[in-house]
Write a protein that holds these residues in place. Structure first.
Motif, PDB file in Angstrom:
ATOM      1  N   PHE A   1      -4.760  -4.149  11.777  1.00  0.00           N
ATOM      2  CA  PHE A   1      -5.417  -2.940  11.288  1.00  0.00           C
ATOM      3  C   PHE A   1      -5.592  -1.887  12.384  1.00  0.00           C
ATOM      4  O   PHE A   1      -5.785  -2.220  13.546  1.00  0.00           O
ATOM      5  N   ASN A   2      -5.495  -0.643  11.963  1.00  0.00           N
ATOM      6  CA  ASN A   2      -5.557   0.513  12.867  1.00  0.00           C
ATOM      7  C   ASN A   2      -4.425   0.479  13.889  1.00  0.00           C
ATOM      8  O   ASN A   2      -4.566   0.958  15.012  1.00  0.00           O
ATOM      9  N   VAL A   3      -3.306  -0.094  13.469  1.00  0.00           N
ATOM     10  CA  VAL A   3      -2.092  -0.141  14.280  1.00  0.00           C
ATOM     11  C   VAL A   3      -1.011   0.620  13.522  1.00  0.00           C
ATOM     12  O   VAL A   3      -0.834   0.427  12.322  1.00  0.00           O
ATOM     13  N   ILE A   4      -0.321   1.516  14.222  1.00  0.00           N
ATOM     14  CA  ILE A   4       0.761   2.292  13.621  1.00  0.00           C
ATOM     15  C   ILE A   4       2.041   1.986  14.373  1.00  0.00           C
ATOM     16  O   ILE A   4       2.106   2.162  15.588  1.00  0.00           O
ATOM     17  N   CYS A   5       3.048   1.535  13.647  1.00  0.00           N
ATOM     18  CA  CYS A   5       4.362   1.307  14.230  1.00  0.00           C
ATOM     19  C   CYS A   5       5.306   2.418  13.769  1.00  0.00           C
ATOM     20  O   CYS A   5       4.921   3.300  13.021  1.00  0.00           O
ATOM     21  N   THR A   6       6.532   2.344  14.190  1.00  0.00           N
ATOM     22  CA  THR A   6       7.511   3.408  13.995  1.00  0.00           C
ATOM     23  C   THR A   6       7.802   3.743  12.543  1.00  0.00           C
ATOM     24  O   THR A   6       7.906   4.902  12.178  1.00  0.00           O
ATOM     25  N   TYR A   7       7.952   2.731  11.684  1.00  0.00           N
ATOM     26  CA  TYR A   7       8.486   2.940  10.339  1.00  0.00           C
ATOM     27  C   TYR A   7       7.460   2.565   9.274  1.00  0.00           C
ATOM     28  O   TYR A   7       6.955   1.445   9.260  1.00  0.00           O
ATOM     29  N   THR A   8       7.175   3.477   8.360  1.00  0.00           N
ATOM     30  CA  THR A   8       6.276   3.212   7.243  1.00  0.00           C
ATOM     31  C   THR A   8       7.091   2.699   6.064  1.00  0.00           C
ATOM     32  O   THR A   8       8.037   3.345   5.622  1.00  0.00           O
ATOM     33  N   PHE A   9       6.716   1.535   5.550  1.00  0.00           N
ATOM     34  CA  PHE A   9       7.420   1.003   4.372  1.00  0.00           C
ATOM     35  C   PHE A   9       6.577   1.054   3.108  1.00  0.00           C
ATOM     36  O   PHE A   9       7.078   0.774   2.018  1.00  0.00           O
ATOM     37  N   GLY A  10       5.325   1.455   3.223  1.00  0.00           N
ATOM     38  CA  GLY A  10       4.489   1.602   2.032  1.00  0.00           C
ATOM     39  C   GLY A  10       3.178   2.278   2.360  1.00  0.00           C
ATOM     40  O   GLY A  10       2.647   2.110   3.456  1.00  0.00           O
ATOM     41  N   LYS A  11       2.678   3.041   1.416  1.00  0.00           N
ATOM     42  CA  LYS A  11       1.370   3.683   1.572  1.00  0.00           C
ATOM     43  C   LYS A  11       0.261   2.662   1.329  1.00  0.00           C
ATOM     44  O   LYS A  11       0.463   1.647   0.669  1.00  0.00           O
ATOM     45  N   ILE A  12      -0.919   2.951   1.815  1.00  0.00           N
ATOM     46  CA  ILE A  12      -2.044   2.016   1.795  1.00  0.00           C
ATOM     47  C   ILE A  12      -2.450   1.603   0.378  1.00  0.00           C
ATOM     48  O   ILE A  12      -2.983   0.532   0.169  1.00  0.00           O
ATOM     49  N   ASP A  13      -2.132   2.432  -0.604  1.00  0.00           N
ATOM     50  CA  ASP A  13      -2.512   2.100  -1.983  1.00  0.00           C
ATOM     51  C   ASP A  13      -1.417   1.345  -2.735  1.00  0.00           C
ATOM     52  O   ASP A  13      -1.560   1.025  -3.912  1.00  0.00           O
ATOM     53  N   ARG A  14      -0.316   1.035  -2.074  1.00  0.00           N
ATOM     54  CA  ARG A  14       0.774   0.281  -2.703  1.00  0.00           C
ATOM     55  C   ARG A  14       0.486  -1.208  -2.559  1.00  0.00           C
ATOM     56  O   ARG A  14       0.518  -1.752  -1.466  1.00  0.00           O
ATOM     57  N   GLY A  15       0.179  -1.853  -3.632  1.00  0.00           N
ATOM     58  CA  GLY A  15      -0.073  -3.284  -3.599  1.00  0.00           C
ATOM     59  C   GLY A  15      -1.471  -3.614  -3.118  1.00  0.00           C
ATOM     60  O   GLY A  15      -2.320  -2.740  -2.944  1.00  0.00           O
ATOM     61  N   SER A  16      -1.703  -4.889  -2.918  1.00  0.00           N
ATOM     62  CA  SER A  16      -2.993  -5.395  -2.450  1.00  0.00           C
ATOM     63  C   SER A  16      -2.822  -5.981  -1.060  1.00  0.00           C
ATOM     64  O   SER A  16      -1.768  -6.524  -0.729  1.00  0.00           O
ATOM     65  N   ILE A  17      -3.875  -5.889  -0.278  1.00  0.00           N
ATOM     66  CA  ILE A  17      -3.892  -6.442   1.081  1.00  0.00           C
ATOM     67  C   ILE A  17      -4.671  -7.754   1.037  1.00  0.00           C
ATOM     68  O   ILE A  17      -5.788  -7.789   0.517  1.00  0.00           O
ATOM     69  N   ILE A  18      -4.083  -8.804   1.574  1.00  0.00           N
ATOM     70  CA  ILE A  18      -4.817 -10.060   1.747  1.00  0.00           C
ATOM     71  C   ILE A  18      -5.023 -10.226   3.245  1.00  0.00           C
ATOM     72  O   ILE A  18      -4.059 -10.245   4.013  1.00  0.00           O
ATOM     73  N   THR A  19      -6.281 -10.323   3.648  1.00  0.00           N
ATOM     74  CA  THR A  19      -6.610 -10.358   5.074  1.00  0.00           C
ATOM     75  C   THR A  19      -7.702 -11.375   5.354  1.00  0.00           C
ATOM     76  O   THR A  19      -8.115 -12.128   4.470  1.00  0.00           O
ATOM     77  N   ASP A  20      -8.198 -11.382   6.580  1.00  0.00           N
ATOM     78  CA  ASP A  20      -9.248 -12.304   6.988  1.00  0.00           C
ATOM     79  C   ASP A  20     -10.557 -11.544   7.218  1.00  0.00           C
ATOM     80  O   ASP A  20     -10.573 -10.311   7.218  1.00  0.00           O
ATOM     81  N   PRO A  21     -11.664 -12.255   7.420  1.00  0.00           N
ATOM     82  CA  PRO A  21     -12.968 -11.603   7.558  1.00  0.00           C
ATOM     83  C   PRO A  21     -13.093 -10.655   8.755  1.00  0.00           C
ATOM     84  O   PRO A  21     -13.986  -9.809   8.782  1.00  0.00           O
ATOM     85  N   GLY A  22     -12.209 -10.756   9.732  1.00  0.00           N
ATOM     86  CA  GLY A  22     -12.288  -9.892  10.911  1.00  0.00           C
ATOM     87  C   GLY A  22     -11.731  -8.494  10.709  1.00  0.00           C
ATOM     88  O   GLY A  22     -11.808  -7.657  11.607  1.00  0.00           O
ATOM     89  N   ALA A  23     -11.166  -8.201   9.528  1.00  0.00           N
ATOM     90  CA  ALA A  23     -10.619  -6.861   9.264  1.00  0.00           C
ATOM     91  C   ALA A  23     -11.733  -5.825   9.328  1.00  0.00           C
ATOM     92  O   ALA A  23     -12.880  -6.110   8.974  1.00  0.00           O
ATOM     93  N   PRO A  24     -11.412  -4.609   9.784  1.00  0.00           N
ATOM     94  CA  PRO A  24     -12.428  -3.556   9.847  1.00  0.00           C
ATOM     95  C   PRO A  24     -13.042  -3.278   8.473  1.00  0.00           C
ATOM     96  O   PRO A  24     -12.369  -3.351   7.446  1.00  0.00           O
ATOM     97  N   ARG A  25     -14.331  -2.947   8.477  1.00  0.00           N
ATOM     98  CA  ARG A  25     -15.086  -2.723   7.248  1.00  0.00           C
ATOM     99  C   ARG A  25     -14.448  -1.694   6.327  1.00  0.00           C
ATOM    100  O   ARG A  25     -14.372  -1.878   5.110  1.00  0.00           O
ATOM    101  N   GLU A  26     -13.933  -0.585   6.891  1.00  0.00           N
ATOM    102  CA  GLU A  26     -13.359   0.465   6.046  1.00  0.00           C
ATOM    103  C   GLU A  26     -12.155  -0.010   5.247  1.00  0.00           C
ATOM    104  O   GLU A  26     -11.840   0.532   4.189  1.00  0.00           O
TER     105      GLU A  26
END
Length: 196
Positions: free
Chosen positions: A153-178
């Motif tokens: 999270f809060n990492v930007i790499c060279t190539y965007t393959f999808g916008k943040i609202d495309r699909g669902s994110i499955i993550t762990d409890p350490g992800a930033p609150r926002e």
């Protein structure tokens, strides 16, 4: 943005990610697969952690990752692999042959790895060729899931393959609150189960 891109490169080499978190993300993701599904599984370490949990789910699988295909085949599953150029570092198939194959497919559910997620740039990866395969596969997937531990999270790499609202994110409890507060985020906690 330059600082975030440097972080993307650094995170590629400094992987102090909790294996327990990756396994919890992968276990939850695998629980979403039904036998009637046509499943796309992207190359990646977290998507690879899904495979043992799919052993008894006789869906149809398509993957651009040779090592994932071998494991799925060893379970006796029906597995399709596109042609293309094999990238040695990630064992991902890329290139125009891979793109054309995936462009003609439709997946009921798909699971994608990412190297970075940001609110502004979305899901990103450092390799444009791998990114283009992720983009086309994601666009042909009914229910798309991005598997991302909290280091992405809060990492930007060279190539965007999808916008943040495309699909669902499955993550762990350490992800930033926002990010955890987004409507499309699912938190897989290795100690407590799932929260949304």
């Amino acid at each position: 943005m330059a600082k975030a891109m440097l972080h993307c490169m650094a995170s590629f080499f400094l992987r102090d990610i909790s294996l327990a978190n990756k396994k919890a993300i992968a276990k939850y993701a695998a629980s979403l697969v039904k036998e009637s599904d046509v499943v796309y599984i992207d190359a990646g370490t977290t998507t690879g952690e899904m495979l043992p949990h799919l052993k008894n789910i006789k869906a149809t699988y398509i993957t651009n990752c040779v090592s994932h295909a071998k494991v799925l085949c060893s379970y006796g599953h029906k597995v399709f692999v596109p042609g293309g150029f094999l990238k040695s570092k990630t064992e991902a198939l890329i290139g125009s042959d891979t793109y054309q194959y995936i462009e003609n497919m439709n997946f009921t559910i798909g699971f994608f790895g990412t190297n970075g997620i940001s609110l502004k740039e979305g899901y990103t990866t450092p390799d444009p060729e791998e990114g283009e395969i992720k983009r086309i596969a994601c666009s042909h997937t009914g229910d798309a899931y991005i598997l991302a531990d909290s280091s992405k999270f809060n990492v930007i790499c060279t190539y965007t393959f999808g916008k943040i609202d495309r699909g669902s994110i499955i993550t762990d409890p350490g992800a930033p609150r926002e990010y955890k507060e987004l409507y499309n985020t699912i938190v897989a906690d290795p100690d407590e189960g799932i929260s949304q």
